[in-house]
Structures are given as structure tokens and as C-alpha cells.
Write an enzyme that holds these catalytic residues in place. Sequence first.
Site, mmCIF file in Angstrom:
data_model
loop_
_atom_site.group_PDB
_atom_site.id
_atom_site.type_symbol
_atom_site.label_atom_id
_atom_site.label_comp_id
_atom_site.label_asym_id
_atom_site.label_seq_id
_atom_site.Cartn_x
_atom_site.Cartn_y
_atom_site.Cartn_z
ATOM 1 N NE ARG A 1 -3.501 0.758 1.760
ATOM 2 C CZ ARG A 1 -4.811 1.022 2.533
ATOM 3 N NH1 ARG A 1 -5.021 1.524 3.650
ATOM 4 N NH2 ARG A 1 -6.644 0.061 2.253
ATOM 5 C CD GLN B 1 -13.195 -1.763 -0.386
ATOM 6 O OE1 GLN B 1 -12.756 -1.979 0.282
ATOM 7 N NE2 GLN B 1 -14.089 -2.901 -0.205
ATOM 8 C CG ASP C 1 -14.565 6.096 -1.245
ATOM 9 O OD1 ASP C 1 -13.862 5.653 0.269
ATOM 10 O OD2 ASP C 1 -12.644 6.492 -1.917
ATOM 11 C CG HIS D 1 -8.689 0.152 -2.728
ATOM 12 N ND1 HIS D 1 -7.945 -1.281 -2.279
ATOM 13 C CD2 HIS D 1 -9.055 0.640 -1.449
ATOM 14 C CE1 HIS D 1 -8.174 -1.229 -0.903
ATOM 15 N NE2 HIS D 1 -8.791 -0.353 -0.606
ATOM 16 N NE ARG E 1 -10.589 -5.223 0.974
ATOM 17 C CZ ARG E 1 -9.517 -4.163 1.574
ATOM 18 N NH1 ARG E 1 -9.674 -3.178 1.704
ATOM 19 N NH2 ARG E 1 -7.710 -4.644 0.988
ATOM 20 C CB CYS F 1 -14.175 1.397 0.098
ATOM 21 S SG CYS F 1 -13.786 2.534 0.113
#
Length: 290
Positions: free
Chosen positions: A99, A129, A208, A126, A277, A249
Site C-alpha cells: 500500500r 476492494q 467513498d 484499489h 475483503r 469501502c
Amino acid sequence: MRHVITGAELSPDEVRALLHRAAELKREPLSSDALAGRSVALIFQAPSTRTRTSFETGVFELGGHPLVLRADELQLSRGESLRDTARVLSRHVAAIGIRTVSDEEVIELARYADVPVINMLTAGHHPCQALADLLTLREAFGELDGLTLAYVGDGNNVARSLALVGALVGVRLRVAAPAGYQLEQLAGVALTDDPRAAAYGADAVYTDVWVSMGDDPASAGERRRALGPYRLDDALLDAAAPHAIALHCLPAHPGDEITEEVLYGDRQRIWDQAENRRHAQKALLELLAG
Ligand code: CP
Ligand code: NVA
């Protein structure tokens, strides 16, 4: 050897098989020992709650050892190159998750790694996700092909991954964002600045945060002003199909991009997304490193 940097590296058949496998692993979390005796490096150059806990517990459930590495404890922080970091980690681990804000850094790490590299969030993408979100939609509706997903708010990394990975399995994405915050035109995605038009009749409405980790914190005020009309509230959800679900998310900022009523209400599947996830990433790790 395969990397997942945007998610578009996966074929439609692979995504379908991965989601099927993720559902199996959700039913029987300890049924796979795909990583027995092996380790997975998880490099975090930015904060995380869900990604870290879901990868760390997921690797453990696959019989492996999760090696969580924060940037400030690696020689990366003292100028060692990603190239050398990739070469060294590849001698020890079965896969590397990273990340970091910069997409170029993930590409650089993957260029020199001899093991699969997984993007655990960059400013651009992402993919993990999006896989969990597709698993959540699959649980809610069974079939993904032909579903309409409305994304309202900032046209960011999460929106882009929903577009790229969703397109592989026939999810039709509409993105509603104000000028200056819209996603670039991607194949099969309908762009608008009207949140109600995007939500109209949709099977799910997704939002988001308005300020992402890669955004300048000083832009927060301007972003809140521009994105205010794109809040996911009950009225917006009412414009969607009667069976529509709300998605996010997380982390959420109740009162900004989503109301408390929606975040904790009956129509959301947001907390399932957070759980999914782990299941989706376990299936991804099996595919890449199993
Ligand atoms: N959704 C998500 O990636 O959350 P974290 O930033 O907590 O990992
Ligand atoms: N768009 C957000 C997602 C967080 C999971 C960010 O990049 O910060």
C-alpha cells in the site's frame, strides 16, 4: 508469475472463479492450506484498518505467516531502492502486498520481484476492494452480469477499480461526480454530474470518502463544498431500485459522503463488504501464490 496492480490483469473467467472460491472460503475459512509454511510480506506506507487486518488474518487462515512491514521499519525509509527491496523480499516470501500512494512504486516493485505483487491501494487503484465489492454484490443478487452499480462522489481509486474489475464480469457502472472530480472515460462506464440520474433504478449505490489518502489535506474544504450534493442518503437510495443496497469501502465520515441512517441502516451491505475483503483476498492469494 502474475501481479495484480490494477485488477485488469485478471481475465473474466478468473474473476468469476475467484469469487466462487471466495464464497467457498467464506463458508469454510480454514479449509485451505495454500500458504502452509510460507510467508507473505505486507508493506504499508499508508494507514490501514481493513486491508491490514483482512490480509493478516487471511494469510494466517491459509496456513501462512503474514509479515506486516511498515515503511518506517524498512531500509526503504533510508533510501534503499524498491528494486533491492523486491529482490530481497522475493528470497523469503511467497507474495508481496504493498500500500503506497504512488502507482509507479507498485509497478517498480513488481518489475523486480520474483513473486506476485498485489496492490493493496494506491492513489490510482484499489483492486482488492473491488473484488470484495463484487463478492458482496454476488451475495446480494446472485448474478453479477447486467447489474447496475451507481457510484456517487469523488471519481477516485475505488471508482476506477470498480470500473475496471466490474467490467470484467458485466457490472454496468455509472459514476456521478462534479466537474473536476470525475473519473476519466473508461470502457462501459456512464459518466454524469447528476447523482439522482446515476442512482435511478440502480441495483446498488456506492460512495467513498471525499478526501483520499493521496489527496492534499489542504483541499478538504474545497472538496466538501464540491462534493456536498453527492452525499449518499435515504432519498438518493430511494431513487434506486426498490431492492437496492448501499455500499461504502470505509473508512466512512458520517454526515459527509454518507448519512448515519444509510451507514447503519437496513439497506446497507457495508459491513459485509469489510468482511468480504478477507475472503476475496484469500482467493486471490490462492490464485497467485497457491
Ligand atoms: N477499505 C480499505 O481499504 O480500508 P483501510 O484503509 O482501512 O485498509
Ligand atoms: N479513496 C480512499 C479509499 C480508502 C480505503 C483513499 O484512497 O484514501
